[in-house]
Design a protein around this motif. Sequence first.
Motif, PDB file in Angstrom:
ATOM      1  N   GLY A  94       0.820  -1.199   0.000  1.00 51.12           N
ATOM      2  CA  GLY A  94       0.000   0.000   0.000  1.00 51.12           C
ATOM      3  C   GLY A  94       0.851   1.243   0.000  1.00 51.12           C
ATOM      4  O   GLY A  94       2.087   1.179   0.104  1.00 51.12           O
ATOM      5  N   LEU A  95       0.218   2.393  -0.102  1.00 48.58           N
ATOM      6  CA  LEU A  95       0.924   3.655  -0.266  1.00 48.58           C
ATOM      7  C   LEU A  95       1.255   4.337   1.058  1.00 48.58           C
ATOM      8  O   LEU A  95       1.860   5.417   1.054  1.00 48.58           O
ATOM      9  CB  LEU A  95       0.103   4.598  -1.150  1.00 48.58           C
ATOM     10  CG  LEU A  95      -0.179   4.081  -2.570  1.00 48.58           C
ATOM     11  CD1 LEU A  95      -0.969   5.105  -3.353  1.00 48.58           C
ATOM     12  CD2 LEU A  95       1.115   3.734  -3.287  1.00 48.58           C
ATOM     13  N   GLY A  96       0.883   3.718   2.176  1.00 52.10           N
ATOM     14  CA  GLY A  96       1.222   4.264   3.480  1.00 52.10           C
ATOM     15  C   GLY A  96       2.415   3.562   4.088  1.00 52.10           C
ATOM     16  O   GLY A  96       3.062   2.716   3.457  1.00 52.10           O
ATOM     17  N   ALA A  97       2.716   3.932   5.337  1.00 52.03           N
ATOM     18  CA  ALA A  97       3.816   3.268   6.052  1.00 52.03           C
ATOM     19  C   ALA A  97       3.457   1.807   6.272  1.00 52.03           C
ATOM     20  O   ALA A  97       2.338   1.498   6.681  1.00 52.03           O
ATOM     21  CB  ALA A  97       4.059   3.964   7.385  1.00 52.03           C
ATOM     22  N   PRO A  98       4.377   0.874   6.012  1.00 55.92           N
ATOM     23  CA  PRO A  98       4.032  -0.550   6.084  1.00 55.92           C
ATOM     24  C   PRO A  98       3.983  -1.068   7.511  1.00 55.92           C
ATOM     25  O   PRO A  98       4.804  -0.695   8.354  1.00 55.92           O
ATOM     26  CB  PRO A  98       5.171  -1.217   5.309  1.00 55.92           C
ATOM     27  CG  PRO A  98       6.332  -0.294   5.497  1.00 55.92           C
ATOM     28  CD  PRO A  98       5.759   1.086   5.542  1.00 55.92           C
ATOM     29  N   GLY A  99       3.016  -1.957   7.756  1.00 53.13           N
ATOM     30  CA  GLY A  99       3.003  -2.721   8.981  1.00 53.13           C
ATOM     31  C   GLY A  99       3.797  -4.000   8.805  1.00 53.13           C
ATOM     32  O   GLY A  99       4.517  -4.182   7.812  1.00 53.13           O
ATOM     33  N   LEU A 100       3.668  -4.913   9.756  1.00 55.45           N
ATOM     34  CA  LEU A 100       4.360  -6.193   9.663  1.00 55.45           C
ATOM     35  C   LEU A 100       3.942  -6.933   8.398  1.00 55.45           C
ATOM     36  O   LEU A 100       2.761  -6.965   8.043  1.00 55.45           O
ATOM     37  CB  LEU A 100       4.048  -7.050  10.889  1.00 55.45           C
ATOM     38  CG  LEU A 100       4.682  -6.615  12.215  1.00 55.45           C
ATOM     39  CD1 LEU A 100       4.169  -7.497  13.341  1.00 55.45           C
ATOM     40  CD2 LEU A 100       6.199  -6.694  12.127  1.00 55.45           C
ATOM     41  N   SER A 101       4.907  -7.547   7.717  1.00 52.32           N
ATOM     42  CA  SER A 101       4.669  -8.330   6.497  1.00 52.32           C
ATOM     43  C   SER A 101       4.006  -7.495   5.408  1.00 52.32           C
ATOM     44  O   SER A 101       3.160  -7.992   4.665  1.00 52.32           O
ATOM     45  CB  SER A 101       3.824  -9.575   6.810  1.00 52.32           C
ATOM     46  OG  SER A 101       4.543 -10.463   7.629  1.00 52.32           O
ATOM     47  N   PRO A 107       5.850   6.157 -14.680  1.00 50.85           N
ATOM     48  CA  PRO A 107       5.728   7.447 -14.017  1.00 50.85           C
ATOM     49  C   PRO A 107       5.324   7.261 -12.555  1.00 50.85           C
ATOM     50  O   PRO A 107       4.738   6.229 -12.212  1.00 50.85           O
ATOM     51  CB  PRO A 107       4.622   8.138 -14.815  1.00 50.85           C
ATOM     52  CG  PRO A 107       3.753   7.016 -15.257  1.00 50.85           C
ATOM     53  CD  PRO A 107       4.664   5.852 -15.520  1.00 50.85           C
ATOM     54  N   PRO A 108       5.585   8.267 -11.687  1.00 46.75           N
ATOM     55  CA  PRO A 108       5.325   8.096 -10.258  1.00 46.75           C
ATOM     56  C   PRO A 108       3.893   8.410  -9.857  1.00 46.75           C
ATOM     57  O   PRO A 108       3.659   9.016  -8.797  1.00 46.75           O
ATOM     58  CB  PRO A 108       6.325   9.075  -9.628  1.00 46.75           C
ATOM     59  CG  PRO A 108       6.457  10.169 -10.632  1.00 46.75           C
ATOM     60  CD  PRO A 108       6.331   9.510 -11.984  1.00 46.75           C
ATOM     61  N   ALA A 109       2.924   8.030 -10.679  1.00 51.07           N
ATOM     62  CA  ALA A 109       1.509   8.182 -10.320  1.00 51.07           C
ATOM     63  C   ALA A 109       1.182   7.198  -9.200  1.00 51.07           C
ATOM     64  O   ALA A 109       1.797   6.130  -9.096  1.00 51.07           O
ATOM     65  CB  ALA A 109       0.640   7.905 -11.542  1.00 51.07           C
ATOM     66  N   PRO A 110       0.211   7.513  -8.345  1.00 53.05           N
ATOM     67  CA  PRO A 110      -0.071   6.644  -7.190  1.00 53.05           C
ATOM     68  C   PRO A 110      -0.298   5.180  -7.544  1.00 53.05           C
ATOM     69  O   PRO A 110       0.249   4.280  -6.892  1.00 53.05           O
ATOM     70  CB  PRO A 110      -1.319   7.286  -6.571  1.00 53.05           C
ATOM     71  CG  PRO A 110      -1.213   8.735  -6.937  1.00 53.05           C
ATOM     72  CD  PRO A 110      -0.606   8.752  -8.310  1.00 53.05           C
ATOM     73  N   HIS A 111      -1.110   4.934  -8.573  1.00 55.35           N
ATOM     74  CA  HIS A 111      -1.389   3.533  -8.893  1.00 55.35           C
ATOM     75  C   HIS A 111      -0.156   2.824  -9.437  1.00 55.35           C
ATOM     76  O   HIS A 111      -0.001   1.611  -9.268  1.00 55.35           O
ATOM     77  CB  HIS A 111      -2.555   3.416  -9.886  1.00 55.35           C
ATOM     78  CG  HIS A 111      -2.298   4.016 -11.228  1.00 55.35           C
ATOM     79  ND1 HIS A 111      -2.279   5.358 -11.458  1.00 55.35           N
ATOM     80  CD2 HIS A 111      -2.064   3.434 -12.428  1.00 55.35           C
ATOM     81  CE1 HIS A 111      -2.047   5.598 -12.743  1.00 55.35           C
ATOM     82  NE2 HIS A 111      -1.909   4.445 -13.344  1.00 55.35           N
ATOM     83  N   ASN A 112       0.763   3.582 -10.053  1.00 59.29           N
ATOM     84  CA  ASN A 112       1.975   2.960 -10.576  1.00 59.29           C
ATOM     85  C   ASN A 112       2.963   2.660  -9.452  1.00 59.29           C
ATOM     86  O   ASN A 112       3.727   1.689  -9.528  1.00 59.29           O
ATOM     87  CB  ASN A 112       2.617   3.861 -11.631  1.00 59.29           C
ATOM     88  CG  ASN A 112       3.281   3.068 -12.731  1.00 59.29           C
ATOM     89  OD1 ASN A 112       2.778   2.032 -13.153  1.00 59.29           O
ATOM     90  ND2 ASN A 112       4.428   3.533 -13.179  1.00 59.29           N
ATOM     91  N   ILE A 113       2.965   3.483  -8.426  1.00 58.49           N
ATOM     92  CA  ILE A 113       3.770   3.179  -7.236  1.00 58.49           C
ATOM     93  C   ILE A 113       3.265   1.888  -6.599  1.00 58.49           C
ATOM     94  O   ILE A 113       4.062   1.032  -6.173  1.00 58.49           O
ATOM     95  CB  ILE A 113       3.720   4.353  -6.244  1.00 58.49           C
ATOM     96  CG1 ILE A 113       4.366   5.600  -6.869  1.00 58.49           C
ATOM     97  CG2 ILE A 113       4.425   3.992  -4.940  1.00 58.49           C
ATOM     98  CD1 ILE A 113       4.101   6.872  -6.105  1.00 58.49           C
ATOM     99  N   ALA A 114       1.940   1.724  -6.543  1.00 58.60           N
ATOM    100  CA  ALA A 114       1.378   0.475  -6.020  1.00 58.60           C
ATOM    101  C   ALA A 114       1.805  -0.715  -6.863  1.00 58.60           C
ATOM    102  O   ALA A 114       2.150  -1.785  -6.334  1.00 58.60           O
ATOM    103  CB  ALA A 114      -0.145   0.580  -5.960  1.00 58.60           C
ATOM    104  N   ASN A 115       1.809  -0.549  -8.195  1.00 61.25           N
ATOM    105  CA  ASN A 115       2.284  -1.629  -9.067  1.00 61.25           C
ATOM    106  C   ASN A 115       3.723  -1.993  -8.748  1.00 61.25           C
ATOM    107  O   ASN A 115       4.102  -3.176  -8.688  1.00 61.25           O
ATOM    108  CB  ASN A 115       2.189  -1.205 -10.535  1.00 61.25           C
ATOM    109  CG  ASN A 115       0.772  -1.031 -11.029  1.00 61.25           C
ATOM    110  OD1 ASN A 115      -0.168  -1.592 -10.466  1.00 61.25           O
ATOM    111  ND2 ASN A 115       0.607  -0.247 -12.071  1.00 61.25           N
TER     112      ASN A 115
END
Length: 475
Positions: free
Chosen positions: A251-258, A291-299
């Motif tokens: 996800g695009l936020g700070a990661p939790g465990l795993s 490109p650094p679009a949100p959905h591409n960062i998720a990809n």
Amino acid sequence: MTAVDFKDLPVVVAGLGISGISAARVLRDLGARVTVVDGGDGEGLRARAASLGADLTVRLGDGDTLPEGTRLIVTSPGWPPNSPLFLAAEQAGVPVWGDVELAWQLRRPLPETGEPAPWLAVTGTNGKTTTVQMLASILTAAGRRTAAVGNVGVSVLDAVLAEQPYEVLAVELSSYQLHWAPSLRPHSAAVLNLAPDHLDWHGSMAAYAADKGRIYQGNQVACVYNLADPATEELVIEADVEEGCRAIGFGLGAPGLSQFGVVDGLLVDRAFVPDRQKNAAEIGAVEDVNPPAPHNIANALAAAALARAYGVDTKAVREGLRAFRPDAHRIAEVAVVGEVTYIDDSKATNTHAAAASLAAYEPVVWIAGGLAKGATFDELVRGAAKRLRAAVLIGADRALIKEALARHAPDVPVIEAAQGETGAVAMTEVVRAAAGLARPGDTVLLAPACASMDMFTNYGQRGDFFAEAVRALQD
């Protein structure tokens, strides 16, 4: 690896397209007695039939009747499950495989390991091709012999039978292919997202989701899911996986465990690190994603998760993401004309893809419309309404989008363009209309949320004509 003896086995190949021709040739070379059936008939199909040679039987104009004695059907992905041929096969107890199942059955052991090359598999409503290509780029940066295969790049059959075997495969799988792949058991797999699509083929959203979820069955190391899309996690929960296989979120936020996520502009792995309770690993930066679009960062995070599940180090992840270049027609900047940016996302052929594209720009003059494929547009328009400067609507199902705009964005100006026109002529009119609505600083975005075949040969041609029309504005 297959337990099936194809020698003299009566096999029907359904469909005389690219995948059907490939399957027919492979089966013939394995000694099967192959009959290819296709409901169509015409000069093009007859030429394809002739190219197969005299040692295969081809039956055109009748794709419904099950030939007597058939023991196996190998189908092209587009044939729906309720086709008369498959209903007849079910009654006769004849199994139906897709090209992916055939490829899985024909895998060969690698000399180094004595086991077939592992598959890192990706599905989802949107982003599959980009993610698989990112993954292949990362694996290449790690020094692995690999390829992006399936619905992209090399055909999956060609990949498993390649003379120089691949060490690991990055495999894009559609819901069609997964439906007909009962034995598939990937090393690790990701479902990127789920949104209504191809419901005319699957019959319901539940059936569509269930076919997507098949990609997790038998996973060995990781089931990668989207933290922003709870339906993907539900598919992980329902999957029957090997002992020790882990659920890995992105996800695009700070990661939790795993999980994989983003912290202060950095891409971070908190799943495949020592003592993940306390530690995380930097695997790249947002600026490494193109490109650094949100959905591409998720990809990129999903691709990184699969690569890390396979054992790739953090340096190769960063290098692979930096080396990756997206395909044409996927959020591609065409030009800036009069301080207006023109973006070609013709590949956004459904509402989910269009929503991701619209979320990356503001304010937007939106070019939309085409063949809706049973989709509705209220949710898309509701979510994008505040970003819209105006809309230019095209295609057979433009009225559906116009009605959604009237309900949820009544103050947004709407132009219906290219009524009765197709091809380059139509797109020239559309681009001129959009240019007339745009102001300096705006983005004119071709993200149609619909298929293209009512006005264009395919989404690629639609994007090409858009780019040509934009460049003409510069003349």
